[in-house]
Write a protein that holds these residues in place. Structure first.
Motif, PDB file in Angstrom:
ATOM      1  N   ARG A  73       4.017   1.484  -0.882  1.00  0.00           N
ATOM      2  CA  ARG A  73       4.794   1.504  -2.124  1.00  0.00           C
ATOM      3  C   ARG A  73       3.953   2.017  -3.291  1.00  0.00           C
ATOM      4  NH1 ARG A  73       6.316  -3.675  -2.070  1.00  0.00           N
ATOM      5  NH2 ARG A  73       4.699  -4.336  -3.505  1.00  0.00           N
ATOM      6  N   GLU A  74       2.745   1.520  -3.432  1.00  0.00           N
ATOM      7  CA  GLU A  74       1.884   1.937  -4.546  1.00  0.00           C
ATOM      8  C   GLU A  74       1.440   3.390  -4.396  1.00  0.00           C
ATOM      9  OE1 GLU A  74       1.448   0.324  -7.391  1.00  0.00           O
ATOM     10  OE2 GLU A  74       2.794  -1.183  -6.541  1.00  0.00           O
ATOM     11  N   THR A  75       1.138   3.804  -3.173  1.00  0.00           N
ATOM     12  CA  THR A  75       0.775   5.207  -2.942  1.00  0.00           C
ATOM     13  C   THR A  75       1.940   6.114  -3.317  1.00  0.00           C
ATOM     14  OG1 THR A  75      -0.763   4.605  -1.177  1.00  0.00           O
ATOM     15  CG2 THR A  75       0.035   6.893  -1.206  1.00  0.00           C
ATOM     16  N   ILE A 102       4.401   5.504  -5.417  1.00  0.00           N
ATOM     17  CA  ILE A 102       4.555   5.493  -6.880  1.00  0.00           C
ATOM     18  C   ILE A 102       3.517   6.408  -7.531  1.00  0.00           C
ATOM     19  CG2 ILE A 102       4.319   4.065  -8.957  1.00  0.00           C
ATOM     20  CD1 ILE A 102       5.542   1.747  -7.250  1.00  0.00           C
ATOM     21  N   ASP A 103       2.265   6.287  -7.099  1.00  0.00           N
ATOM     22  CA  ASP A 103       1.192   7.106  -7.682  1.00  0.00           C
ATOM     23  C   ASP A 103       1.427   8.594  -7.452  1.00  0.00           C
ATOM     24  OD1 ASP A 103      -0.040   4.777  -8.510  1.00  0.00           O
ATOM     25  OD2 ASP A 103      -1.558   4.789  -6.909  1.00  0.00           O
ATOM     26  N   VAL A 104       1.768   8.973  -6.225  1.00  0.00           N
ATOM     27  CA  VAL A 104       1.964  10.387  -5.902  1.00  0.00           C
ATOM     28  C   VAL A 104       3.167  10.953  -6.647  1.00  0.00           C
ATOM     29  CG1 VAL A 104       2.558  11.997  -4.049  1.00  0.00           C
ATOM     30  CG2 VAL A 104       0.790  10.276  -3.675  1.00  0.00           C
ATOM     31  N   SER A 106       4.472   9.832  -9.415  1.00  0.00           N
ATOM     32  CA  SER A 106       4.150   9.858 -10.844  1.00  0.00           C
ATOM     33  C   SER A 106       3.346  11.108 -11.196  1.00  0.00           C
ATOM     34  CB  SER A 106       3.371   8.605 -11.247  1.00  0.00           C
ATOM     35  OG  SER A 106       4.182   7.468 -11.093  1.00  0.00           O
ATOM     36  N   LEU A 107       2.425  11.499 -10.302  1.00  0.00           N
ATOM     37  CA  LEU A 107       1.661  12.725 -10.521  1.00  0.00           C
ATOM     38  C   LEU A 107       2.567  13.951 -10.516  1.00  0.00           C
ATOM     39  CD1 LEU A 107      -1.509  12.031  -8.349  1.00  0.00           C
ATOM     40  CD2 LEU A 107      -1.377  12.113 -10.854  1.00  0.00           C
ATOM     41  N   HIS A 122       0.833  -1.204   0.000  1.00  0.00           N
ATOM     42  CA  HIS A 122       0.000   0.000   0.000  1.00  0.00           C
ATOM     43  C   HIS A 122       0.869   1.257   0.000  1.00  0.00           C
ATOM     44  CE1 HIS A 122      -3.368   2.662   0.710  1.00  0.00           C
ATOM     45  NE2 HIS A 122      -2.706   3.178   1.737  1.00  0.00           N
TER      46      HIS A 122
END
Length: 130
Positions: free
Chosen positions: A19-21, A23-25, A27-28, A17
Protein backbone atom coordinates in the motif's frame (compact mmCIF):
# COMPACT_ATOMS: atom_id res chain seq x y z
CA UNK A 1 -6.34 11.77 -22.46
CA UNK A 2 -6.42 12.62 -18.77
CA UNK A 3 -3.34 14.02 -17.13
CA UNK A 4 -2.16 12.25 -14.00
CA UNK A 5 -3.25 15.23 -11.90
CA UNK A 6 -6.84 14.47 -12.95
CA UNK A 7 -6.61 10.85 -11.82
CA UNK A 8 -7.43 9.77 -8.30
CA UNK A 9 -7.07 6.24 -7.03
CA UNK A 10 -8.53 4.55 -3.99
CA UNK A 11 -6.61 1.46 -2.89
CA UNK A 12 -7.88 -1.05 -0.37
CA UNK A 13 -4.94 -3.25 0.54
CA UNK A 14 -4.07 -4.89 3.87
CA UNK A 15 -0.35 -5.26 3.10
CA UNK A 16 1.10 -1.99 4.44
CA UNK A 17 4.31 -2.34 2.39
CA UNK A 18 2.45 -2.77 -0.92
CA UNK A 19 0.00 0.00 0.00
CA UNK A 20 2.73 2.49 0.93
CA UNK A 21 4.84 1.63 -2.12
CA UNK A 22 1.79 2.14 -4.33
CA UNK A 23 1.01 5.50 -2.71
CA UNK A 24 4.63 6.66 -3.07
CA UNK A 25 4.96 5.61 -6.72
CA UNK A 26 1.61 7.08 -7.75
CA UNK A 27 2.35 10.30 -5.88
CA UNK A 28 5.57 10.62 -7.90
CA UNK A 29 3.39 10.36 -11.02
CA UNK A 30 1.22 13.20 -9.69
CA UNK A 31 -1.72 10.90 -8.95
CA UNK A 32 -3.86 11.52 -5.87
CA UNK A 33 -4.19 8.36 -3.80
CA UNK A 34 -6.41 7.54 -0.85
CA UNK A 35 -5.99 4.25 0.96
CA UNK A 36 -7.56 1.87 3.41
CA UNK A 37 -6.15 -1.24 5.06
CA UNK A 38 -9.39 -3.22 5.33
CA UNK A 39 -12.77 -3.59 3.66
CA UNK A 40 -14.49 -2.00 6.63
CA UNK A 41 -12.16 1.02 6.60
CA UNK A 42 -12.60 1.27 2.83
CA UNK A 43 -16.39 1.35 3.15
CA UNK A 44 -16.08 4.17 5.71
CA UNK A 45 -13.76 6.31 3.57
CA UNK A 46 -15.07 5.61 0.05
CA UNK A 47 -18.30 7.66 0.21
CA UNK A 48 -16.23 10.78 0.90
CA UNK A 49 -14.08 10.48 -2.21
CA UNK A 50 -14.61 10.23 -5.96
CA UNK A 51 -11.84 7.98 -7.26
CA UNK A 52 -11.20 7.50 -10.95
CA UNK A 53 -10.40 3.87 -10.19
CA UNK A 54 -10.36 1.47 -7.24
CA UNK A 55 -7.53 -1.00 -6.64
CA UNK A 56 -8.75 -3.83 -4.46
CA UNK A 57 -6.88 -6.69 -2.81
CA UNK A 58 -8.94 -9.85 -3.05
CA UNK A 59 -7.63 -11.40 0.19
CA UNK A 60 -8.63 -8.87 2.83
CA UNK A 61 -9.17 -9.68 6.49
CA UNK A 62 -12.85 -9.76 7.43
CA UNK A 63 -14.85 -9.10 4.29
CA UNK A 64 -13.06 -10.48 1.24
CA UNK A 65 -12.41 -8.40 -1.86
CA UNK A 66 -15.07 -10.13 -3.96
CA UNK A 67 -17.81 -9.31 -1.45
CA UNK A 68 -16.46 -5.79 -1.10
CA UNK A 69 -16.48 -5.29 -4.86
CA UNK A 70 -20.13 -6.36 -5.02
CA UNK A 71 -20.96 -3.88 -2.23
CA UNK A 72 -19.10 -1.06 -3.99
CA UNK A 73 -20.77 -1.82 -7.32
CA UNK A 74 -24.19 -1.74 -5.62
CA UNK A 75 -23.59 1.91 -4.61
CA UNK A 76 -25.02 4.29 -7.18
CA UNK A 77 -22.00 6.62 -7.01
CA UNK A 78 -19.55 3.81 -7.89
CA UNK A 79 -21.43 1.66 -10.42
CA UNK A 80 -19.23 2.98 -13.24
CA UNK A 81 -15.96 3.24 -11.30
CA UNK A 82 -13.49 0.63 -12.59
CA UNK A 83 -12.15 -1.85 -10.06
CA UNK A 84 -8.89 -3.75 -10.54
CA UNK A 85 -8.27 -6.73 -8.30
CA UNK A 86 -4.76 -7.62 -7.18
CA UNK A 87 -4.01 -10.88 -5.42
CA UNK A 88 -1.03 -12.83 -4.17
CA UNK A 89 -3.09 -16.02 -4.16
CA UNK A 90 -1.93 -18.43 -6.84
CA UNK A 91 -5.56 -19.50 -7.15
CA UNK A 92 -6.23 -16.40 -9.22
CA UNK A 93 -3.37 -16.89 -11.68
CA UNK A 94 -5.68 -18.95 -13.89
CA UNK A 95 -8.12 -16.87 -15.99
CA UNK A 96 -10.86 -19.44 -15.25
CA UNK A 97 -10.62 -18.56 -11.55
CA UNK A 98 -10.63 -14.84 -12.31
CA UNK A 99 -14.17 -15.09 -13.69
CA UNK A 100 -15.43 -14.78 -10.12
CA UNK A 101 -13.87 -11.32 -9.91
CA UNK A 102 -15.30 -10.20 -13.23
CA UNK A 103 -18.77 -11.38 -12.18
CA UNK A 104 -18.37 -9.30 -9.00
CA UNK A 105 -17.78 -6.25 -11.21
CA UNK A 106 -14.02 -6.01 -11.69
CA UNK A 107 -12.54 -4.50 -14.84
CA UNK A 108 -9.17 -6.19 -14.36
CA UNK A 109 -7.34 -8.82 -12.37
CA UNK A 110 -3.60 -8.83 -11.70
CA UNK A 111 -1.56 -11.39 -9.77
CA UNK A 112 1.06 -10.28 -7.24
CA UNK A 113 3.91 -9.79 -7.28
CA UNK A 114 3.37 -6.99 -9.72
CA UNK A 115 5.53 -4.09 -10.75
CA UNK A 116 4.13 -0.61 -10.39
CA UNK A 117 4.72 -0.03 -14.11
CA UNK A 118 2.59 -3.07 -14.96
CA UNK A 119 -0.15 -1.91 -12.58
CA UNK A 120 -0.02 1.57 -14.13
CA UNK A 121 -0.38 0.05 -17.60
CA UNK A 122 -3.70 -1.43 -16.42
CA UNK A 123 -4.89 1.73 -14.65
CA UNK A 124 -4.16 4.30 -17.36
CA UNK A 125 -6.45 2.99 -20.14
CA UNK A 126 -9.33 2.45 -17.72
CA UNK A 127 -9.28 5.99 -16.39
CA UNK A 128 -8.81 7.48 -19.85
CA UNK A 129 -12.01 5.78 -21.00
CA UNK A 130 -14.08 7.54 -18.36
Amino acid sequence: MKTTTEISIFIIEDDPHFRETFIDVMSLRGVEVQAAGSAEEGLEILPGCRPSIIILDINLPGMDGLSLCRRIKSMEAFKETPVIFVSASTRYNDPRDQVEGFIAGAAGFLPKPITMDRLWSEIEPLVNRR
